[in-house]
Write an enzyme that holds these catalytic residues in place. Sequence first.
Site, PDB file in Angstrom:
ATOM      1  N   ARG A 444      -3.051  -9.545  -8.993  1.00 37.69           N
ATOM      2  CA  ARG A 444      -2.419  -8.394  -9.667  1.00 37.69           C
ATOM      3  C   ARG A 444      -0.892  -8.566  -9.701  1.00 37.69           C
ATOM      4  O   ARG A 444      -0.149  -7.619  -9.564  1.00 37.69           O
ATOM      5  CB  ARG A 444      -2.802  -7.080  -8.980  1.00 37.69           C
ATOM      6  CG  ARG A 444      -2.620  -5.838  -9.851  1.00 37.69           C
ATOM      7  CD  ARG A 444      -3.093  -4.588  -9.137  1.00 37.69           C
ATOM      8  NE  ARG A 444      -2.925  -3.395  -9.962  1.00 37.69           N
ATOM      9  CZ  ARG A 444      -2.145  -2.360  -9.639  1.00 37.69           C
ATOM     10  NH1 ARG A 444      -1.461  -2.374  -8.517  1.00 37.69           N
ATOM     11  NH2 ARG A 444      -2.064  -1.311 -10.439  1.00 37.69           N
ATOM     12  N   LYS A 477      -1.509   8.867  -1.104  1.00 34.19           N
ATOM     13  CA  LYS A 477      -2.574   7.915  -1.414  1.00 34.19           C
ATOM     14  C   LYS A 477      -2.036   6.525  -1.095  1.00 34.19           C
ATOM     15  O   LYS A 477      -1.101   6.050  -1.739  1.00 34.19           O
ATOM     16  CB  LYS A 477      -2.970   8.012  -2.888  1.00 34.19           C
ATOM     17  CG  LYS A 477      -4.091   7.055  -3.292  1.00 34.19           C
ATOM     18  CD  LYS A 477      -4.462   7.235  -4.755  1.00 34.19           C
ATOM     19  CE  LYS A 477      -5.553   6.266  -5.186  1.00 34.19           C
ATOM     20  NZ  LYS A 477      -5.932   6.437  -6.606  1.00 34.19           N
ATOM     21  N   ASP A 479      -2.508   2.727  -1.069  1.00 32.79           N
ATOM     22  CA  ASP A 479      -3.322   1.752  -1.790  1.00 32.79           C
ATOM     23  C   ASP A 479      -3.077   0.334  -1.265  1.00 32.79           C
ATOM     24  O   ASP A 479      -2.067   0.057  -0.606  1.00 32.79           O
ATOM     25  CB  ASP A 479      -2.999   1.816  -3.285  1.00 32.79           C
ATOM     26  CG  ASP A 479      -4.193   1.470  -4.168  1.00 32.79           C
ATOM     27  OD1 ASP A 479      -5.167   0.884  -3.657  1.00 32.79           O
ATOM     28  OD2 ASP A 479      -4.142   1.777  -5.374  1.00 32.79           O
ATOM     29  N   MET A 480      -4.007  -0.573  -1.571  1.00 31.47           N
ATOM     30  CA  MET A 480      -3.894  -1.991  -1.196  1.00 31.47           C
ATOM     31  C   MET A 480      -4.757  -2.768  -2.186  1.00 31.47           C
ATOM     32  O   MET A 480      -5.970  -2.691  -2.145  1.00 31.47           O
ATOM     33  CB  MET A 480      -4.373  -2.203   0.242  1.00 31.47           C
ATOM     34  CG  MET A 480      -4.062  -3.586   0.806  1.00 31.47           C
ATOM     35  SD  MET A 480      -5.280  -4.834   0.383  1.00 31.47           S
ATOM     36  CE  MET A 480      -6.623  -4.419   1.468  1.00 31.47           C
ATOM     37  N   ASP A 549     -12.749   2.863  -7.565  1.00 31.80           N
ATOM     38  CA  ASP A 549     -12.010   2.995  -8.827  1.00 31.80           C
ATOM     39  C   ASP A 549     -12.947   3.331  -9.976  1.00 31.80           C
ATOM     40  O   ASP A 549     -12.479   3.741 -11.051  1.00 31.80           O
ATOM     41  CB  ASP A 549     -11.275   1.688  -9.145  1.00 31.80           C
ATOM     42  CG  ASP A 549      -9.945   1.577  -8.417  1.00 31.80           C
ATOM     43  OD1 ASP A 549      -9.504   2.569  -7.811  1.00 31.80           O
ATOM     44  OD2 ASP A 549      -9.351   0.481  -8.444  1.00 31.80           O
TER      45      ASP A 549
END
Length: 731
Positions: A444, A477, A479-480, A549
């Site tokens: 990403r 939130k 995220d990783m 997701d």
Amino acid sequence: MQITFEQTQGIFHLKNSQMSYVIQLVQNAYPAHVYWGRPIRSGQLAAILQFHERCSFSPNPVPEDRSISFDTLPQEYPAYGTSDFREPAYQVALSNGSTITELIYDKHRIYAGKPTLEGLPATYTEHEDEAQTLELELVDALIGLRVILSYTIFDQHAALTRSVRFVNEGTADLKLLRALSMSVDYSHSEFDLLQLSGSWVRERHIERRALAPGKLTVESRRGSSSHQHNPFIALLAKEAGEDHGDVYGFSLVYSGNFAAHAEVEPYGNTRISMGINPFDFSWLLEPGQAFQTPEAVMVYSSSGLGEMSRSYHKLYRTRLCRGEFRDRTRPVLVNNWEATYFQFNADKIESIAKAGKDLGIELFVLDDGWFGKRDSDNSSLGDWFVDKAKLPNGLEDLVARVNGMGLQFGLWFEPEMVSPNSELYRKHPDWCLHVPNRRRTEGRQQLILDFSREDVCEAILGMLRNILSSSPITYVKWDMNRNMTEIGSAALPPERQRETAHRYILGLYRVLESLTKEFPHILFESCSGGGGRFDPGMLYYMPQTWTSDNTDAVSRLKIQYGTSIVYPISSMGAHVSAVPNHQVHRETSLKMRGDVAMSGNFGYELDLTRFTDEEKEIVKQQIADYKEIRPLVQFGDLYRLLSPFEGNETAWMIVSEDKKQALVGYFRVLAEPNAPLKSLRLKGLNPDFDYRIAGKEEEYPGDHLLYAGLPVNDLRGDFQSKIWVLQASSQ
């Protein structure tokens, strides 16, 4: 609940009202596993373990007793190399290059309560009388290695926890090559193994298969617990199902590389072991140093998977999750991600928040794109300062505008990552995980910060503190979005490079411990591309996780059903998103999307300003209905009725502890022509109560609902759902 030791026979008996666990010291030296299952009396426990001479290919470490071979002895913490050829629980490399060790019982301790694990998340007690702990101390006197096996049995839970502490009391360095958290041997192999596996946007699907000679391994080598395999397995008796039969669950309280093994050996015995994955792992243990393994939580059920799940749910909800939000209902939120992605400004965000307020939303969450120069996923991770191009008056102004409507404000972070195109990376290119002279593989378009380094952790903590203290932020939130490659640290010497992945997790836990203590009013939600790090370790710091997701209602039936095998509903984030769905491009009704998402921490992830008047009314009613049943959904007992892995229909229900209230959800994927008439048999109700279904005048006897069922025949078309709310009449 009690732990007893019968000295003459060397028997330890750990017992509560739901199970017994028995250990025997063979030759007063070797801890052997005797029994785990329904509660039994202590009368003849020493007669359970059978000894029989096998053959010369199962060598005998005790020359005077040829009935003893480690190759066949059921052991509590086995080694390799001294006649046990099965999967070992630990392995130590010595300075002379050998890996042969032998642990002998030295002493034990039994005490009330449960110890904390240094630097690691674990279940806990609030009062000493909630649990008892046994510590078995084993010693290899030749090398000065002391190994402490810790067992805790809870009073009110069908759960036993295990962990191990290695202490180097010798004068030479030792290197741990394997350090699992538990091992247990069964005297047969008539089991099925259940695991939760999948991939990104297809997490925690249920897989069940029979054991066979050889070894099955469920593992992650990705640096996190992973989308692919959850750190959980269960053994099921052949006849076991949702509501009957023996089930043994194994869950690891850890967020990194793990391995769970199920090995059937030639005599039909089964060994289960679990812990940090030995793959690419070692730990240098210098004299005077100690190493602590993560905790494994073992649950026994004599009444099928459902009872095992409810045991995990209650334990994890009340004695793993912590903080202000453990026992508080969670707010209904809207997240702007699928509404705007990176393309937004303060006015657009304010318009979504205003639409949410009119519909009954309680919390607005600003997702990715508010920091650095973040207009796509190719830059700015690590630059945790506000993008003034999007928010010219700063975050404080936007938060004030949202708060002024009566909404809380939440924020998205991805603190473990760094973009090569960022100020942080240009200043500190050695702060990411990397190996000298090798490429730095991107995922990403980002790299992973080296959280094994204290200086990196402190720098990130400082940036997060500045943001979180700048405005009244009540939700984060976290995220990783990628897994580890080129796992190496510029701060570790060559002999410690294989410690990097575990040290990373320890560093992450230190950061989370600091933040959650400093900002106790913030509700933290874990995320890793959705459910890529949905594990008990993260729940210790963050009481809920973004489940996937994939927000498609049909896909979520399997994802949420599978997740419920171990994790409570209060831990699952579940949102309504736009159609066609952004992951699978399916169109489902707003009603079905809402009905599925109501079985979790409810919210929306779409552009609320684009609703029609009709859709606004539906959403207003969904939110109002959810607020009415929210305590039940988030803290009730879950009963699974129909599995999406077995057919076209899914059903589950949530029942209050006093059995007076229940929510029933039924979901049908595809319509059937000329289908038979169906009734849905409920579970968990009191058969002696009468129940009124919301919207209906008549009362239904509890025993009718349990044994005859609730008719389900008025749905037309594909992707249909129905919710019933039951309330007991005055009793």
